[in-house]
Design a protein around this motif. Structure first.
Motif, short mmCIF file in Angstrom:
data_model
loop_
_atom_site.label_atom_id
_atom_site.label_comp_id
_atom_site.label_asym_id
_atom_site.label_seq_id
_atom_site.Cartn_x
_atom_site.Cartn_y
_atom_site.Cartn_z
N THR A 181 0.77 -1.01 0.19
CA THR A 181 0.17 -0.46 -0.14
C THR A 181 0.81 1.27 0.37
OG1 THR A 181 -0.20 -0.20 1.36
CG2 THR A 181 -1.42 -0.72 1.37
N SER A 182 0.98 2.53 -0.40
CA SER A 182 0.90 3.52 0.01
C SER A 182 0.40 4.53 1.07
CB SER A 182 0.96 4.25 -1.89
OG SER A 182 -0.34 4.70 -1.70
N PHE A 183 1.78 5.55 1.27
CA PHE A 183 1.22 6.92 1.90
C PHE A 183 0.91 8.31 1.50
CE2 PHE A 183 2.88 9.59 4.81
CZ PHE A 183 1.09 9.91 5.57
N THR A 184 0.43 9.42 1.09
CA THR A 184 0.71 10.78 0.37
C THR A 184 0.39 10.93 2.38
OG1 THR A 184 -0.50 10.30 -1.05
CG2 THR A 184 -0.02 12.19 -0.62
N ASN A 185 1.94 12.35 2.68
CA ASN A 185 1.46 13.26 2.99
C ASN A 185 0.83 14.34 3.42
OD1 ASN A 185 3.04 13.82 6.52
ND2 ASN A 185 4.46 15.47 5.06
N ALA A 186 -0.41 13.81 4.03
CA ALA A 186 -1.63 14.97 3.82
C ALA A 186 -2.43 14.63 4.83
CB ALA A 186 -2.57 14.44 2.66
N LEU A 187 -3.27 15.05 5.84
CA LEU A 187 -3.46 15.36 7.16
C LEU A 187 -4.91 14.00 7.21
CD1 LEU A 187 -4.23 16.41 10.75
CD2 LEU A 187 -5.21 17.60 8.83
N SER A 188 -5.49 14.13 6.34
CA SER A 188 -6.43 12.90 5.71
C SER A 188 -5.64 11.56 5.09
CB SER A 188 -7.55 12.65 5.14
OG SER A 188 -6.51 12.59 3.25
N ALA A 209 5.18 11.17 -1.00
CA ALA A 209 4.89 10.00 -0.71
C ALA A 209 5.75 9.03 -1.49
CB ALA A 209 3.79 10.08 -2.43
N MET A 210 4.78 7.68 -0.55
CA MET A 210 5.68 6.18 -0.65
C MET A 210 4.91 4.82 -0.55
SD MET A 210 6.13 5.39 3.06
CE MET A 210 7.68 7.46 3.30
N ASP A 211 5.60 4.13 -1.06
CA ASP A 211 5.15 2.71 -0.95
C ASP A 211 5.62 2.25 -0.36
OD1 ASP A 211 3.57 3.79 -3.17
OD2 ASP A 211 4.54 3.01 -4.82
N LEU A 212 5.09 1.29 0.90
CA LEU A 212 5.74 0.28 1.63
C LEU A 212 6.10 -1.12 0.82
CD1 LEU A 212 6.82 -0.80 3.47
CD2 LEU A 212 4.63 -1.21 3.96
N ASP A 213 7.26 -1.47 -0.36
CA ASP A 213 7.65 -2.16 -1.23
C ASP A 213 7.84 -3.40 -0.69
OD1 ASP A 213 8.16 -3.09 -3.73
OD2 ASP A 213 9.49 -2.94 -3.73
N ARG A 214 8.67 -3.31 0.34
CA ARG A 214 8.90 -4.97 1.34
C ARG A 214 8.63 -4.92 2.28
NH1 ARG A 214 12.62 -4.65 -2.67
NH2 ARG A 214 13.96 -4.58 -0.71
N PHE A 215 8.49 -5.55 3.63
CA PHE A 215 9.36 -5.66 4.96
C PHE A 215 9.27 -6.88 5.20
CE2 PHE A 215 7.69 -6.35 9.40
CZ PHE A 215 8.38 -5.64 10.39
N SER A 236 8.69 11.29 -6.13
CA SER A 236 9.08 12.58 -5.74
C SER A 236 8.51 14.07 -7.12
CB SER A 236 10.41 12.85 -5.95
OG SER A 236 10.99 12.30 -7.88
N SER A 237 7.33 12.67 -7.88
CA SER A 237 6.43 13.62 -8.75
C SER A 237 5.84 14.71 -8.11
CB SER A 237 6.31 13.13 -9.96
OG SER A 237 5.27 11.87 -9.23
N GLU A 238 4.92 15.22 -8.38
CA GLU A 238 3.98 16.39 -7.86
C GLU A 238 3.00 16.61 -9.48
OE1 GLU A 238 5.13 19.64 -5.64
OE2 GLU A 238 6.25 18.23 -4.80
N THR A 239 1.68 17.32 -8.88
CA THR A 239 1.05 17.37 -9.19
C THR A 239 0.84 18.58 -9.41
OG1 THR A 239 -1.04 17.55 -7.91
CG2 THR A 239 -0.46 14.68 -9.09
N SER A 240 0.07 19.34 -10.65
CA SER A 240 -0.01 20.86 -10.87
C SER A 240 -0.48 21.27 -9.10
CB SER A 240 -1.62 21.21 -11.81
OG SER A 240 -2.08 20.71 -11.60
N THR A 241 -1.40 20.55 -8.40
CA THR A 241 -1.68 21.11 -6.99
C THR A 241 -1.07 21.01 -6.15
OG1 THR A 241 -3.03 18.99 -6.63
CG2 THR A 241 -3.78 21.37 -8.00
N PRO A 247 3.87 6.39 -7.44
CA PRO A 247 5.03 5.97 -8.68
C PRO A 247 3.51 4.45 -9.02
CG PRO A 247 6.64 6.32 -6.79
CD PRO A 247 4.87 6.60 -6.14
N PRO A 248 3.77 4.62 -10.19
CA PRO A 248 2.62 3.58 -11.01
C PRO A 248 3.96 2.21 -10.76
CG PRO A 248 4.13 4.78 -12.45
CD PRO A 248 4.10 5.36 -11.26
N ALA A 249 3.04 1.50 -10.34
CA ALA A 249 3.50 -0.43 -9.59
C ALA A 249 4.35 -0.90 -10.69
CB ALA A 249 2.52 -0.96 -9.45
#
Length: 337
Positions: A181-188, A209-215, A236-241, A247-249
């Motif tokens: 799964t992934s995580f984006t540094n947003a309050l929600s 943002a980050m993906d948990l690739d392996r544990f 490290s890419s960002e949208t216009s907002t 990142p894609p899988a």
């Protein structure tokens, strides 16, 4: 100085509950378990802010008083030290025999000037501040001792200022991620979030943002974790907002970066420290309703209850038909041989 020492002792005593009682901003799940196990003490502890000691009013009052006491102590002593460091050594007494420690000897056949020159060279080598005139030679040292004392108190004041700055402008948050799964540094995205009174989540949350690739984890025979680490893929890419995108899988963005999280080895992204504070089980569960359709499917987080990762969890299937379904489960590691 005596007041500062008393306040420092009070600050140390006030920090004891923060070490013994689980803190909601450090380990919210441990705090939740503690509250469930001590239902009678929980209301009292909540009124006393014992689950958030370092942000409580009484703890803040102690370290603010300590900071004010240190400022009042350092200021006059610094001025006195500056004047003493620039002043000449004290004048020589008229009668040396009145000094508690004194010694007389004859320099013959050497002259007094030659003897004073040798003494001046010896004292200078031993880092005395020497002043010589027609009456004789004066020397003094010991300023570094007071400088070290002032440096210690200034460092303590700096620690208090940094602590207060972090509490006012910083934040701490916790989130449970399952592998894949992934995580984006947003309050929600946070499961638990505590911030200072001057923190603005709309401006101060750094976009990443980050993906948990392996544990990977290593266990003892009784199921107790020995070591664990997580490999994450940073986007490290960002949208216009201004919000980061995952990142894609497959065929990840060329700007994606892989990093490893270990215990007590945080990952720093744009002045934001990311810690790996714990782990647990997320068994894959499939729930079918009375009509044979899959009402729920996927990994389900179970919260650990002890050092052996005995875990409990809840499974909800609100889309099940003809009635909604809900389950409460317990996940245990089988005993070793």
């Amino acid at each position: 100085m005596r007041t500062a020492l008393v306040l420092l002792l009070l600050l140390a005593i006030a920090a004891v509950p923060g070490s013994l009682i689980p803190q909601t901003n450090v380990d919210p799940f441990a705090a939740t378990r503690w509250k469930a196990q001590h239902p009678r003490l929980t209301p009292l502890y909540e009124r006393l802010d014992l689950f958030a000691v370092y942000g409580s009013a009484w703890f803040s009052a102690v370290y603010l008083l300590l900071a004010l006491s240190l400022v009042g102590c350092i200021g006059p002593r610094l001025r006195h030290y500056w004047r003493a460091a620039r002043a000449e050594p004290p004048p020589m007494p008229r009668r040396f025999d009145r000094l508690a420690v004194h010694r007389e000897f004859d320099t013959w056949p050497r002259s007094s000037d030659a003897a004073l020159a040798d003494i001046e060279a010896l004292l200078s080598k031993r880092r005395f501040r020497v002043d010589r005139d027609e009456r004789g030679l004066r020397a003094e040292r010991g300023y570094l001792r007071e400088a070290g004392n002032l440096l210690f108190h200034a460092s303590l004041l700096l620690v208090l200022v940094g602590f207060g700055y972090g509490k006012l402008l910083g934040y701490t948050g916790g989130v449970i991620l399952v592998q894949g799964t992934s995580f984006t540094n947003a309050l929600s995205q946070y499961d638990q979030f505590v911030s200072g009174s001057l923190f603005d989540s709309s401006k101060d949350l750094k976009p990443f943002a980050m993906d948990l690739d392996r544990f990977e984890a290593t266990y003892l025979p009784n199921g107790q974790p020995l070591d664990f680490e997580a490999t994450v893929v940073l986007g490290s890419s960002e949208t216009s907002t201004g919000q980061p995108t995952r990142p894609p899988a497959a065929g990840r963005s060329p700007r994606a970066e892989e990093a490893t999280l270990r215990v007590n080895e945080p990952l720093t992204i744009d002045n934001t420290n990311i810690y790996l504070v714990g782990h647990g089980y997320a068994p894959s569960v499939t729930v079918k309703d009375g009509r044979g359709r899959i009402a729920y499917q996927g990994p389900t987080t179970f919260l650990p209850q002890d050092g052996s990762l005995t875990s409990v969890g809840v499974i909800k299937a609100p889309d099940a038909r003809p009635t909604q379904l809900g389950f409460e489960g317990r996940f245990e590691v089988p005993p070793g041989p």
